[in-house]
Design a protein around this motif. Structure first.
Motif, short mmCIF file in Angstrom:
data_model
loop_
_atom_site.label_atom_id
_atom_site.label_comp_id
_atom_site.label_asym_id
_atom_site.label_seq_id
_atom_site.Cartn_x
_atom_site.Cartn_y
_atom_site.Cartn_z
N VAL A 49 0.84 -1.20 0.00
CA VAL A 49 0.00 0.00 0.00
C VAL A 49 0.87 1.25 0.00
N GLY A 50 0.26 2.37 -0.39
CA GLY A 50 0.96 3.65 -0.37
C GLY A 50 2.10 3.69 -1.38
N GLU A 51 3.22 4.29 -0.97
CA GLU A 51 4.40 4.36 -1.82
C GLU A 51 5.14 3.03 -1.72
N VAL A 52 4.99 2.22 -2.74
CA VAL A 52 5.50 0.85 -2.72
C VAL A 52 6.93 0.80 -3.25
N VAL A 53 7.76 -0.02 -2.60
CA VAL A 53 9.14 -0.19 -3.04
C VAL A 53 9.23 -1.37 -4.00
N THR A 54 9.77 -1.13 -5.17
CA THR A 54 10.07 -2.20 -6.12
C THR A 54 11.56 -2.18 -6.41
N TYR A 55 12.04 -3.28 -6.97
CA TYR A 55 13.47 -3.39 -7.24
C TYR A 55 13.69 -4.24 -8.50
N THR A 56 14.55 -3.76 -9.39
CA THR A 56 14.92 -4.52 -10.58
C THR A 56 16.29 -5.11 -10.36
N SER A 57 16.37 -6.44 -10.39
CA SER A 57 17.62 -7.14 -10.08
C SER A 57 18.60 -7.06 -11.24
N SER A 58 19.79 -7.56 -11.00
CA SER A 58 20.81 -7.63 -12.05
C SER A 58 20.40 -8.58 -13.16
N GLU A 59 19.42 -9.47 -12.88
CA GLU A 59 18.88 -10.37 -13.90
C GLU A 59 17.78 -9.71 -14.72
N GLY A 60 17.36 -8.52 -14.28
CA GLY A 60 16.29 -7.83 -14.98
C GLY A 60 14.90 -8.17 -14.46
N HIS A 61 14.82 -8.82 -13.29
CA HIS A 61 13.52 -9.19 -12.73
C HIS A 61 13.03 -8.07 -11.80
N LEU A 62 11.81 -7.59 -12.08
CA LEU A 62 11.19 -6.57 -11.23
C LEU A 62 10.41 -7.26 -10.13
N THR A 63 10.68 -6.90 -8.88
CA THR A 63 10.01 -7.54 -7.76
C THR A 63 9.49 -6.52 -6.76
N ARG A 64 8.47 -6.93 -6.03
CA ARG A 64 7.91 -6.12 -4.94
C ARG A 64 7.81 -7.02 -3.71
N PRO A 65 8.69 -6.85 -2.73
CA PRO A 65 8.61 -7.66 -1.52
C PRO A 65 7.30 -7.41 -0.77
N ASP A 66 6.87 -8.39 0.01
CA ASP A 66 5.66 -8.21 0.83
C ASP A 66 5.90 -7.20 1.93
N SER A 67 7.09 -7.23 2.52
CA SER A 67 7.39 -6.36 3.66
C SER A 67 8.84 -5.92 3.59
N ILE A 68 9.11 -4.78 4.21
CA ILE A 68 10.48 -4.31 4.33
C ILE A 68 10.71 -3.78 5.74
N GLY A 69 11.96 -3.87 6.18
CA GLY A 69 12.37 -3.28 7.45
C GLY A 69 13.47 -2.28 7.18
N ARG A 70 13.51 -1.23 7.97
CA ARG A 70 14.50 -0.17 7.76
C ARG A 70 15.38 0.00 8.99
N ASN A 71 16.64 0.40 8.75
CA ASN A 71 17.53 0.67 9.87
C ASN A 71 17.34 2.10 10.36
N SER A 72 18.16 2.54 11.30
CA SER A 72 18.01 3.86 11.89
C SER A 72 18.22 4.99 10.89
N LYS A 73 18.87 4.68 9.74
CA LYS A 73 19.09 5.68 8.70
C LYS A 73 17.97 5.69 7.67
N GLY A 74 16.99 4.84 7.87
CA GLY A 74 15.89 4.75 6.92
C GLY A 74 16.19 3.87 5.73
N GLU A 75 17.31 3.16 5.75
CA GLU A 75 17.69 2.28 4.66
C GLU A 75 17.07 0.90 4.85
N ILE A 76 16.72 0.27 3.75
CA ILE A 76 16.14 -1.07 3.81
C ILE A 76 17.22 -2.07 4.17
#
Length: 242
Positions: free
Chosen positions: A119-146
């Protein structure tokens, strides 16, 4: 470890192309499928979204069937497709229910906040293989990085109970490793046999070797087992009760 920069995209939920998640076993392709051009994919996605926004769900299904016929060499007739479509909707809804439980259970087990990436602003990622994925969940560190990428898989039958190290899983793990993070897969089942030989459900060897695997119980909504990888035993490992 991945050395290239991590390219993460934040997009709205409606911008995500259907099929981003990926469900195949590895890189196998369906010989009955005809790959649509990006323009046609966008066209159908837009038409379906517009119909559903107007509450015209029958029209949306009509468009889905048109898309199916265009991307399939030997399509089913409409009556058979309708049955399959309804079954897919039920499976999708069941999986969504367990995904919510899996995210909550993992967050409680790890004692950290996990974001719903549907929901909302969704994070997607395109791998080095060219596969576009959307994880179900993400966790972030204190810097806001996944630094944690999570996906949940639910099995509703006693047939295929292996979660494979497919292009979706590899892409998610690449996203996590880009920040020295962790890729976690939670698995649940309506018909588990955790002490079976081999156990059901279970991860494949390549997935278990590279990612952390937990079992979440649908009835309790809790993480109950962790997978211990061991290539020398049937099934490539065992479930250890937590």
């Amino acid at each position: 470890m991945i050395e290239k920069p991590v390219k993460v995209e934040c997009v709205s939920e409606r911008q995500i192309q259907k099929g981003t998640k990926g469900t195949g076993k590895g890189s196998n392709t369906n010989p009955n499928k005809i790959k649509l051009t990006p323009e046609r994919e966008i066209y159908y996605r837009k038409k379906i979204d517009e119909a559903e926004a107007r509450g015209e769900y029958d029209v949306a299904d009509d468009i889905r069937y048109d898309r199916y016929c265009e991307e399939t060499k030997k399509p089913l007739d409409r009556e058979k497709w309708d049955v399959r479509n309804e079954n897919l909707k039920k499976i999708t809804e069941r999986g969504r229910e367990e995904e919510i439980k899996g995210r909550k259970a993992l967050g409680e087990h790890l004692d950290r906040k996990l974001e719903n990436n549907n929901v909302g602003e969704v994070v997607t990622y395109t791998s080095s293989e060219g596969h576009l994925t959307r994880p179900d969940s993400i966790g972030r560190n204190s810097k806001g990085e996944i630094d944690l990428v999570h996906d949940h898989k639910h099995k509703i039958s006693d047939k295929e109970h292996v979660i494979h190290n497919d292009s979706q899983m590899r892409a998610e793990r690449e996203l996590a490793q880009g920040k020295n993070g962790r890729h976690v897969v939670t698995i649940s089942s309506d018909k588990p046999d955790l002490n079976g030989i081999p156990p059901k459900p279970r991860p494949s060897g390549p997935l278990a070797k590279e990612s952390d695997i937990f079992y979440t119980d649908p009835s309790s909504g809790r993480v109950t087992h962790k997978w211990e990888y061991n290539p020398d035993i049937p099934g490539g490992g065992i479930w250890i009760k937590i």
